[in-house]
Design a protein around this motif. Structure first.
Motif, PDB file in Angstrom:
ATOM      1  N   ALA A  96     -65.767 -76.264 -60.079  1.00  9.47           N
ATOM      2  CA  ALA A  96     -65.763 -75.031 -60.876  1.00  9.47           C
ATOM      3  C   ALA A  96     -66.548 -75.217 -62.171  1.00  9.47           C
ATOM      4  O   ALA A  96     -67.323 -74.337 -62.575  1.00  9.47           O
ATOM      5  N   LEU A  97     -66.378 -76.356 -62.825  1.00 12.95           N
ATOM      6  CA  LEU A  97     -67.112 -76.620 -64.067  1.00 12.95           C
ATOM      7  C   LEU A  97     -68.607 -76.706 -63.814  1.00 12.95           C
ATOM      8  O   LEU A  97     -69.410 -76.204 -64.607  1.00 12.95           O
ATOM      9  N   ARG A  98     -69.002 -77.333 -62.715  1.00 13.32           N
ATOM     10  CA  ARG A  98     -70.422 -77.413 -62.384  1.00 13.32           C
ATOM     11  C   ARG A  98     -70.997 -76.036 -62.097  1.00 13.32           C
ATOM     12  O   ARG A  98     -72.117 -75.723 -62.492  1.00 13.32           O
ATOM     13  N   GLY A  99     -70.221 -75.190 -61.430  1.00 10.76           N
ATOM     14  CA  GLY A  99     -70.670 -73.826 -61.162  1.00 10.76           C
ATOM     15  C   GLY A  99     -70.836 -73.031 -62.445  1.00 10.76           C
ATOM     16  O   GLY A  99     -71.824 -72.322 -62.631  1.00 10.76           O
ATOM     17  N   GLN A 100     -69.869 -73.155 -63.356  1.00 10.25           N
ATOM     18  CA  GLN A 100     -69.963 -72.456 -64.636  1.00 10.25           C
ATOM     19  C   GLN A 100     -71.147 -72.966 -65.450  1.00 10.25           C
ATOM     20  O   GLN A 100     -71.854 -72.188 -66.095  1.00 10.25           O
ATOM     21  N   SER A 101     -71.359 -74.285 -65.425  1.00 10.02           N
ATOM     22  CA  SER A 101     -72.493 -74.860 -66.161  1.00 10.02           C
ATOM     23  C   SER A 101     -73.810 -74.338 -65.620  1.00 10.02           C
ATOM     24  O   SER A 101     -74.725 -74.018 -66.389  1.00 10.02           O
ATOM     25  N   LYS A 102     -73.900 -74.253 -64.310  1.00  9.48           N
ATOM     26  CA  LYS A 102     -75.133 -73.749 -63.698  1.00  9.48           C
ATOM     27  C   LYS A 102     -75.385 -72.298 -64.112  1.00  9.48           C
ATOM     28  O   LYS A 102     -76.507 -71.933 -64.473  1.00  9.48           O
ATOM     29  N   LEU A 103     -74.344 -71.476 -64.096  1.00 11.28           N
ATOM     30  CA  LEU A 103     -74.497 -70.076 -64.486  1.00 11.28           C
ATOM     31  C   LEU A 103     -74.812 -69.936 -65.972  1.00 11.28           C
ATOM     32  O   LEU A 103     -75.619 -69.086 -66.368  1.00 11.28           O
ATOM     33  N   ALA A 104     -74.204 -70.773 -66.796  1.00 10.85           N
ATOM     34  CA  ALA A 104     -74.493 -70.735 -68.232  1.00 10.85           C
ATOM     35  C   ALA A 104     -75.934 -71.172 -68.497  1.00 10.85           C
ATOM     36  O   ALA A 104     -76.616 -70.589 -69.349  1.00 10.85           O
ATOM     37  N   ASP A 105     -76.408 -72.175 -67.775  1.00  6.64           N
ATOM     38  CA  ASP A 105     -77.800 -72.617 -67.932  1.00  6.64           C
ATOM     39  C   ASP A 105     -78.775 -71.539 -67.483  1.00  6.64           C
ATOM     40  O   ASP A 105     -79.830 -71.341 -68.104  1.00  6.64           O
TER      41      ASP A 105
END
Length: 146
Positions: A96-105
């Motif tokens: 979930a954190l990796r997904g959020q990081s990708k979307l934030a990037d």
């Protein structure tokens, strides 16, 4: 009769080996799933309305938390049943954190944001050392004793 008994053993062992290979193949497919599934664990529209000032601390926070969870997973893997514990306890949060990081990037790049320069902090002023004040009550008491 002895040949049919050995034939049955051979067949049952072959089926057991085939089942183990199939199980191993199925589980190995789960290992590569985290890269493709990570956006599914995050809201794709979460960062659409964020501006650069809001995205910068969010990205830093996500990076820090991701590193923390990854460290916890690495630490958990050192134990006896570590890989199982790491998977059960931390994998979903990590994905979930990796997904959020990708979307934030992606939002960061879409908004054409740039890292802000760290503010120059003034040099700390060393505290001045003043002589300790003389207690007035003690000075009067010592004069009265004389």
């Amino acid at each position: 009769m002895p040949s049919s008994l050995s034939h049955r053993r051979l067949l049952s062992r072959s089926l057991a080996a085939l089942a183990l290979v199939a199980l191993g193949g199925g589980l190995s497919g789960c290992a590569g799933m985290s890269d493709t599934i990570s956006p599914a664990f995050a809201d794709p529209a979460k960062y659409d309305l964020y501006d650069c000032k809001q995205l910068e601390p969010e990205r830093k926070s996500l990076a820090g938390r991701t590193a923390e969870v990854q460290g916890l997973m690495t630490k958990a893997e050192t134990g006896v049943a570590g890989p199982v514990v790491a998977e059960l306890a931390y994998r979903n949060e990590y994905i979930a954190l990796r997904g959020q990081s990708k979307l934030a990037d992606e939002a960061w790049q879409k908004n054409r944001c740039q890292e802000s320069k760290p503010e120059a902090k003034p040099a700390p002023v060393p505290p001045s050392i003043a002589p300790a004040p003389v207690a007035k009550g003690r000075a009067k008491a010592s004069r009265a004793a004389n």
